[in-house]
Design a protein around this motif. Structure first.
Motif, PDB file in Angstrom:
ATOM      1  N   TYR A  18       9.629   0.317  -2.493  1.00  0.00           N
ATOM      2  CA  TYR A  18       8.819   0.576  -1.306  1.00  0.00           C
ATOM      3  C   TYR A  18       9.655   0.937  -0.079  1.00  0.00           C
ATOM      4  O   TYR A  18       9.108   1.314   0.945  1.00  0.00           O
ATOM      5  N   GLY A  19      10.971   0.813  -0.162  1.00  0.00           N
ATOM      6  CA  GLY A  19      11.834   1.043   0.986  1.00  0.00           C
ATOM      7  C   GLY A  19      11.942   2.496   1.408  1.00  0.00           C
ATOM      8  O   GLY A  19      12.184   2.794   2.569  1.00  0.00           O
ATOM      9  N   ASP A  20      11.774   3.411   0.471  1.00  0.00           N
ATOM     10  CA  ASP A  20      11.857   4.842   0.771  1.00  0.00           C
ATOM     11  C   ASP A  20      10.462   5.443   0.640  1.00  0.00           C
ATOM     12  O   ASP A  20       9.964   5.625  -0.467  1.00  0.00           O
ATOM     13  N   PRO A  21       9.826   5.775   1.763  1.00  0.00           N
ATOM     14  CA  PRO A  21       8.448   6.298   1.693  1.00  0.00           C
ATOM     15  C   PRO A  21       8.333   7.611   0.915  1.00  0.00           C
ATOM     16  O   PRO A  21       7.261   7.946   0.423  1.00  0.00           O
ATOM     17  N   ARG A  22       9.426   8.324   0.748  1.00  0.00           N
ATOM     18  CA  ARG A  22       9.376   9.587  -0.011  1.00  0.00           C
ATOM     19  C   ARG A  22       9.115   9.337  -1.497  1.00  0.00           C
ATOM     20  O   ARG A  22       8.555  10.194  -2.178  1.00  0.00           O
ATOM     21  N   LEU A  23       9.496   8.166  -1.981  1.00  0.00           N
ATOM     22  CA  LEU A  23       9.285   7.843  -3.394  1.00  0.00           C
ATOM     23  C   LEU A  23       7.801   7.868  -3.745  1.00  0.00           C
ATOM     24  O   LEU A  23       7.406   8.389  -4.788  1.00  0.00           O
ATOM     25  N   HIS A  24       6.973   7.325  -2.867  1.00  0.00           N
ATOM     26  CA  HIS A  24       5.523   7.304  -3.119  1.00  0.00           C
ATOM     27  C   HIS A  24       4.997   8.733  -3.282  1.00  0.00           C
ATOM     28  O   HIS A  24       4.228   9.015  -4.204  1.00  0.00           O
ATOM     29  N   PHE A  30       4.021  13.559  -9.336  1.00  0.00           N
ATOM     30  CA  PHE A  30       4.263  13.487 -10.773  1.00  0.00           C
ATOM     31  C   PHE A  30       3.010  13.037 -11.529  1.00  0.00           C
ATOM     32  O   PHE A  30       2.567  13.701 -12.467  1.00  0.00           O
ATOM     33  N   TYR A  31       2.426  11.905 -11.132  1.00  0.00           N
ATOM     34  CA  TYR A  31       1.299  11.343 -11.882  1.00  0.00           C
ATOM     35  C   TYR A  31       0.011  12.133 -11.697  1.00  0.00           C
ATOM     36  O   TYR A  31      -0.885  12.048 -12.541  1.00  0.00           O
ATOM     37  N   ARG A  32      -0.080  12.927 -10.648  1.00  0.00           N
ATOM     38  CA  ARG A  32      -1.271  13.752 -10.436  1.00  0.00           C
ATOM     39  C   ARG A  32      -1.464  14.739 -11.587  1.00  0.00           C
ATOM     40  O   ARG A  32      -2.584  15.174 -11.863  1.00  0.00           O
ATOM     41  N   VAL A  52       0.817   0.910  -9.787  1.00  0.00           N
ATOM     42  CA  VAL A  52      -0.581   0.537  -9.507  1.00  0.00           C
ATOM     43  C   VAL A  52      -1.008   1.186  -8.194  1.00  0.00           C
ATOM     44  O   VAL A  52      -2.100   1.749  -8.082  1.00  0.00           O
ATOM     45  N   ARG A  53      -0.148   1.115  -7.205  1.00  0.00           N
ATOM     46  CA  ARG A  53      -0.423   1.717  -5.897  1.00  0.00           C
ATOM     47  C   ARG A  53      -0.691   3.220  -6.027  1.00  0.00           C
ATOM     48  O   ARG A  53      -1.650   3.751  -5.455  1.00  0.00           O
TER      49      ARG A  53
END
Length: 97
Positions: A18-24, A30-32, A52-53
């Motif tokens: 969660y530390g790097d907002p770019r990861l989200h 990817f999952y889309r 899950v998020r």
């Protein structure tokens, strides 16, 4: 001593996921490709819930399994009562034990 080590490990995992907002954003892209609104997915070994998020953000329903009590405590804090998430505190393997 083990209790503090456990907490430090959990904090480290939270920072990693969660530390790097770019990861989200990268995970969303990817999952889309595979998930959309109403799809059912499984997060086996949900850990601290980063997938899950993402799955929720894509509108998917998620069954999340996590055997570690500290991680499950965190998952329950964030996702308990959410109609699109089922949390199971258990492991998955080829045989019981």
């Amino acid at each position: 001593m083990g209790h503090w080590r456990e907490r430090l490990g959990l904090l480290r995992s939270l920072w990693m996921y969660y530390g790097d907002p770019r990861l989200h954003g990268r995970m969303l892209r990817f999952y889309r490709q595979f998930l959309g609104p109403g799809d059912l997915c499984f997060d086996i070994g949900a850990h601290v819930g980063s997938r899950v998020r993402v799955f929720r953000a894509l509108g998917a329903r998620t069954i999340a399994l996590e055997p570690q009590p500290q991680c499950m405590k965190l998952l329950r804090r964030w996702y308990a009562g959410k109609p699109d998430v089922v949390l199971l505190e258990q492991a998955v393997g080829a045989s019981a034990g």
